[in-house]
Design a protein around this motif. Structure first.
Motif, mmCIF file in Angstrom:
data_model
loop_
_atom_site.group_PDB
_atom_site.id
_atom_site.type_symbol
_atom_site.label_atom_id
_atom_site.label_comp_id
_atom_site.label_asym_id
_atom_site.label_seq_id
_atom_site.Cartn_x
_atom_site.Cartn_y
_atom_site.Cartn_z
ATOM 1 N N ALA A 147 -28.629 -4.723 45.602
ATOM 2 C CA ALA A 147 -28.013 -5.177 45.716
ATOM 3 C C ALA A 147 -26.732 -6.205 45.902
ATOM 4 C CB ALA A 147 -27.780 -4.880 47.615
ATOM 5 N N ILE A 163 -29.997 -0.196 52.856
ATOM 6 C CA ILE A 163 -29.579 -1.143 51.932
ATOM 7 C C ILE A 163 -28.506 -1.103 50.306
ATOM 8 C CG2 ILE A 163 -29.525 -3.042 50.448
ATOM 9 C CD1 ILE A 163 -31.850 -4.210 52.925
ATOM 10 N N ALA A 164 -28.917 0.246 49.767
ATOM 11 C CA ALA A 164 -28.930 0.302 48.704
ATOM 12 C C ALA A 164 -27.247 1.460 49.168
ATOM 13 C CB ALA A 164 -30.178 1.851 48.083
ATOM 14 N N ALA A 216 -24.708 -8.587 53.777
ATOM 15 C CA ALA A 216 -25.454 -7.915 53.802
ATOM 16 C C ALA A 216 -25.999 -7.652 54.877
ATOM 17 C CB ALA A 216 -26.073 -7.701 52.504
ATOM 18 N N THR A 230 -24.954 -3.075 56.559
ATOM 19 C CA THR A 230 -26.357 -2.915 56.659
ATOM 20 C C THR A 230 -26.777 -2.285 58.048
ATOM 21 O OG1 THR A 230 -27.419 -4.014 54.774
ATOM 22 C CG2 THR A 230 -28.961 -2.190 56.656
ATOM 23 N N LEU A 252 -26.021 2.061 45.775
ATOM 24 C CA LEU A 252 -27.131 1.957 44.189
ATOM 25 C C LEU A 252 -27.583 3.269 45.274
ATOM 26 C CD1 LEU A 252 -28.025 -2.202 45.183
ATOM 27 C CD2 LEU A 252 -26.589 -0.607 42.969
ATOM 28 N N SER A 300 -25.273 1.260 51.722
ATOM 29 C CA SER A 300 -24.402 0.357 51.713
ATOM 30 C C SER A 300 -23.461 -0.010 50.311
ATOM 31 C CB SER A 300 -24.320 -0.607 52.897
ATOM 32 O OG SER A 300 -24.972 -0.136 53.855
ATOM 33 N N TYR A 301 -24.577 -0.221 49.223
ATOM 34 C CA TYR A 301 -23.379 -0.847 48.487
ATOM 35 C C TYR A 301 -23.661 0.039 46.640
ATOM 36 C CZ TYR A 301 -23.917 -5.413 50.431
ATOM 37 O OH TYR A 301 -24.047 -6.769 50.865
#
Length: 304
Positions: free
Chosen positions: A244, A209-210, A284, A288, A215, A212-213
């Motif tokens: 995110a 997730i991080a 999201a 992901t 982060l 993909s964004y």
């Protein structure tokens, strides 16, 4: 056909088909069969003395049964493996259930409460719109790990036997892995084994997730907040999802009429949120999922 190729086909099949009602209205879903088996064991053995020992033996028996079934079913070839893996990976149905909460909120607060009650175990009768949105987004993040990445991860490592072992453990945890007078001892092994099996997938989900964004530079902050979560695993995807979407998740909530003052995850994020933020969480989930599918594709291409 390699395990990665089989998994990639299963991910695609689930993304297209999901859980068709025409099929599961006529046949029992494997997760339902697992639940029936666990419920029967709970009724038969969860009484008297040595409940923790009994619960441990039940989990050993269930795990052995899952492994044996997986070994037998895998002998039927890659088509069966693709179909079964797709059935036991729940990406599309997860998105549909989460999106239903946003759709419900757009109709009314009552509809929002009714739809979110279908995916969370907390009290929903007095929830306002931000509380409903937080609940839906938290469920999205946690179930992305439990229902998609974790089963896919274990399939990659051990094929159908490992996937079925994970699913029956996760189902047992959701049914008997609670700290209640009835299940605190009997479900102890199920809860601890589920924690162990989700240890890597939960962190992998948060990482994806991080990533993909974009982060990853904030990974230390995500990790710090994840460790504050009441669950050893759920905090990782939840903390990453909060960052995110720039929202605050978790926080106070009510269980069985008792308010529990949990801290917020990403306390600096927006707290006044609604249906549009649930929509963002659904996006999201797919972003992901695509990131993970790309990783699986790379494993297939490089023959790993």
């Amino acid at each position: 056909m390699s395990t990665a190729a089989i998994l990639l086909c299963a991910l695609a099949l689930d993304a297209v088909m999901g859980e068709p009602k025409w099929l599961w209205s006529r046949l029992p879903h494997p997760a339902v069969l697992m639940g029936n088996l666990i419920g029967s064991a709970d009724r038969r053995f969860n009484h008297g003395k040595a409940q923790r020992v009994k619960g441990t033996l039940v989990m050993v028996a269930l795990g052995a049964l899952a492994l044996c079934f997986g070994l037998v079913l895998s002998k039927f070839g890659f088509v069966v493996e693709i179909i079964l893996a797709a059935i036991l990976i729940a990406q599309k149905s997860l998105v549909e259930h989460v999106k239903a909460v946003a759709d419900g909120l757009r109709i009314s607060l009552h509809e929002g409460r009714k739809t979110v009650a279908m995916i969370v175990g907390r009290d929903t009768a007095q929830m306002d719109e931000p509380a409903i949105a937080r609940s839906a987004i938290e469920s999205a993040a946690e179930n992305l790990s439990d229902g998609v990445i974790a089963p896919a991860f274990w399939f990659l490592l051990g094929g159908l036997p490992a996937l079925l072992l994970y699913k029956i453990t996760n189902t047992a945890d959701s049914m008997i892995g609670y700290r209640t007078p009835r299940h605190e001892k009997f479900g102890w092994t199920a809860a601890r084994f589920d924690d162990l099996l989700n240890l890597i997938p939960a962190r992998l989900t948060g990482f994806m997730i991080a990533a993909s964004y974009r982060l990853l530079r904030k990974w230390s902050e995500i990790a710090r907040e994840a460790r504050l979560h009441r669950s050893p695993n759920a905090g990782w995807p939840e903390a990453a999802m909060a960052r995110a979407l720039d929202v605050a998740l978790s926080g106070p909530r009510s269980y069985d009429g008792t308010v529990q003052d949990f801290p917020f995850v990403n306390d600096v994020g927006r707290k006044t949120i609604g249906a549009q933020d649930i929509d963002a969480a659904c996006r999201a989930l797919w972003i992901t999922w695509a990131f993970f599918a790309a990783l699986v594709f790379a494993l297939w291409v490089f023959g790993l």
